[in-house]
Design a protein around this motif. Structure first.
Motif, PDB file in Angstrom:
ATOM      1  N   LEU A  68       0.831  -1.201   0.000  1.00  0.00           N
ATOM      2  CA  LEU A  68       0.000   0.000   0.000  1.00  0.00           C
ATOM      3  C   LEU A  68       0.871   1.259   0.000  1.00  0.00           C
ATOM      4  N   VAL A  69       1.961   1.230   0.733  1.00  0.00           N
ATOM      5  CA  VAL A  69       2.904   2.354   0.742  1.00  0.00           C
ATOM      6  C   VAL A  69       3.493   2.560  -0.654  1.00  0.00           C
ATOM      7  N   ALA A  70       3.894   1.481  -1.292  1.00  0.00           N
ATOM      8  CA  ALA A  70       4.477   1.576  -2.636  1.00  0.00           C
ATOM      9  C   ALA A  70       3.474   2.170  -3.628  1.00  0.00           C
ATOM     10  N   GLU A  71       2.221   1.738  -3.535  1.00  0.00           N
ATOM     11  CA  GLU A  71       1.185   2.285  -4.418  1.00  0.00           C
ATOM     12  C   GLU A  71       0.982   3.776  -4.168  1.00  0.00           C
ATOM     13  N   ALA A  72       0.911   4.159  -2.908  1.00  0.00           N
ATOM     14  CA  ALA A  72       0.707   5.566  -2.575  1.00  0.00           C
ATOM     15  C   ALA A  72       1.881   6.415  -3.059  1.00  0.00           C
ATOM     16  N   MET A  73       3.091   5.920  -2.882  1.00  0.00           N
ATOM     17  CA  MET A  73       4.271   6.652  -3.346  1.00  0.00           C
ATOM     18  C   MET A  73       4.253   6.800  -4.864  1.00  0.00           C
ATOM     19  N   ALA A  74       3.892   5.732  -5.560  1.00  0.00           N
ATOM     20  CA  ALA A  74       3.842   5.777  -7.024  1.00  0.00           C
ATOM     21  C   ALA A  74       2.815   6.797  -7.508  1.00  0.00           C
ATOM     22  N   ASP A  75       1.759   7.000  -6.711  1.00  0.00           N
ATOM     23  CA  ASP A  75       0.717   7.962  -7.064  1.00  0.00           C
ATOM     24  C   ASP A  75       1.020   9.364  -6.540  1.00  0.00           C
ATOM     25  N   GLY A  76       2.169   9.528  -5.888  1.00  0.00           N
ATOM     26  CA  GLY A  76       2.534  10.835  -5.346  1.00  0.00           C
ATOM     27  C   GLY A  76       1.753  11.218  -4.103  1.00  0.00           C
ATOM     28  N   ALA A 100      -0.377   9.909   2.566  1.00  0.00           N
ATOM     29  CA  ALA A 100      -0.987   8.595   2.780  1.00  0.00           C
ATOM     30  C   ALA A 100       0.098   7.542   3.008  1.00  0.00           C
ATOM     31  N   ALA A 101       1.148   7.589   2.205  1.00  0.00           N
ATOM     32  CA  ALA A 101       2.247   6.638   2.364  1.00  0.00           C
ATOM     33  C   ALA A 101       2.877   6.780   3.745  1.00  0.00           C
ATOM     34  N   LEU A 102       3.036   8.004   4.184  1.00  0.00           N
ATOM     35  CA  LEU A 102       3.648   8.245   5.490  1.00  0.00           C
ATOM     36  C   LEU A 102       2.757   7.736   6.620  1.00  0.00           C
ATOM     37  N   ARG A 103       1.448   7.913   6.500  1.00  0.00           N
ATOM     38  CA  ARG A 103       0.524   7.424   7.536  1.00  0.00           C
ATOM     39  C   ARG A 103       0.606   5.901   7.662  1.00  0.00           C
ATOM     40  N   VAL A 104       0.571   5.215   6.529  1.00  0.00           N
ATOM     41  CA  VAL A 104       0.626   3.749   6.558  1.00  0.00           C
ATOM     42  C   VAL A 104       1.983   3.283   7.073  1.00  0.00           C
ATOM     43  N   SER A 105       3.030   3.932   6.616  1.00  0.00           N
ATOM     44  CA  SER A 105       4.378   3.575   7.036  1.00  0.00           C
ATOM     45  C   SER A 105       4.556   3.780   8.544  1.00  0.00           C
ATOM     46  N   HIS A 135      10.279   3.958   6.035  1.00  0.00           N
ATOM     47  CA  HIS A 135       9.594   5.095   6.665  1.00  0.00           C
ATOM     48  C   HIS A 135      10.480   6.346   6.624  1.00  0.00           C
ATOM     49  N   GLU A 136      11.748   6.180   6.924  1.00  0.00           N
ATOM     50  CA  GLU A 136      12.669   7.325   6.887  1.00  0.00           C
ATOM     51  C   GLU A 136      12.785   7.888   5.472  1.00  0.00           C
ATOM     52  N   LYS A 175      11.343  12.046   1.351  1.00  0.00           N
ATOM     53  CA  LYS A 175      10.690  12.384   0.076  1.00  0.00           C
ATOM     54  C   LYS A 175       9.560  13.381   0.295  1.00  0.00           C
ATOM     55  N   ARG A 176       8.794  13.180   1.371  1.00  0.00           N
ATOM     56  CA  ARG A 176       7.700  14.103   1.677  1.00  0.00           C
ATOM     57  C   ARG A 176       8.246  15.502   1.957  1.00  0.00           C
ATOM     58  N   GLN A 177       9.339  15.586   2.689  1.00  0.00           N
ATOM     59  CA  GLN A 177       9.945  16.885   2.981  1.00  0.00           C
ATOM     60  C   GLN A 177      10.448  17.543   1.700  1.00  0.00           C
ATOM     61  N   GLN A 178      11.069  16.761   0.817  1.00  0.00           N
ATOM     62  CA  GLN A 178      11.519  17.299  -0.466  1.00  0.00           C
ATOM     63  C   GLN A 178      10.338  17.820  -1.275  1.00  0.00           C
TER      64      GLN A 178
END
Length: 127
Positions: free
Chosen positions: A59-67, A71-76, A100-101, A106-109
């Motif tokens: 689910l994290v990988a999917e969220a990251m792929a979708d930008g 959401a990715a951070l919450r699941v992670s 997670h790190e 990536k989110r900060q960037q």
């Protein structure tokens, strides 16, 4: 999806949610996150925790792929909470922490890019 959740099959549960989303052309990411949290509960069942950790990575990988970094951070972050449990290998749990790190960086960037774009849009002379 409720049946898959109660039966203890996170993969089937997430797959069912995705299918519903495709059929009705709706975003299901928040539903997937909510149901995955419901699935693992308080983490008392080691088999569910391990299934949760494995499913959360997808689910994290999917969220990251979708930008969808938030959401990715919450699941992670949810997954990291269960990494102290003795399920799976210690290397597997460390990979989740490392992921997670990376997601946080990536989110900060991404936030810095958005801020720069906003600044450029409001003050092009300052660019």
């Amino acid at each position: 999806m409720d049946l898959a959740c109660e039966a203890g099959d996170a993969g089937l549960m997430l797959s069912t949610i995705r299918s519903i989303g495709r059929k009705f052309d709706v975003d299901t990411r928040d539903v997937q996150i909510k149901m995955l949290r419901r699935y693992v509960g308080d983490g008392d069942d080691p088999a569910r925790v391990l299934d949760f950790l494995k499913s959360s990575r997808g689910l994290v990988a999917e969220a990251m792929a979708d930008g969808e970094y938030e959401a990715a951070l919450r699941v992670s972050a949810d997954a990291c909470r269960f990494c102290d449990r003795p399920v799976g290998s210690s290397e597997f749990r460390q990979e989740i922490r490392d992921d997670h790190e990376r997601i946080e960086k990536k989110r900060q960037q991404y936030e810095r890019v958005i801020q720069a774009q906003q600044k450029l849009a409001t003050s092009p002379a300052d660019a």
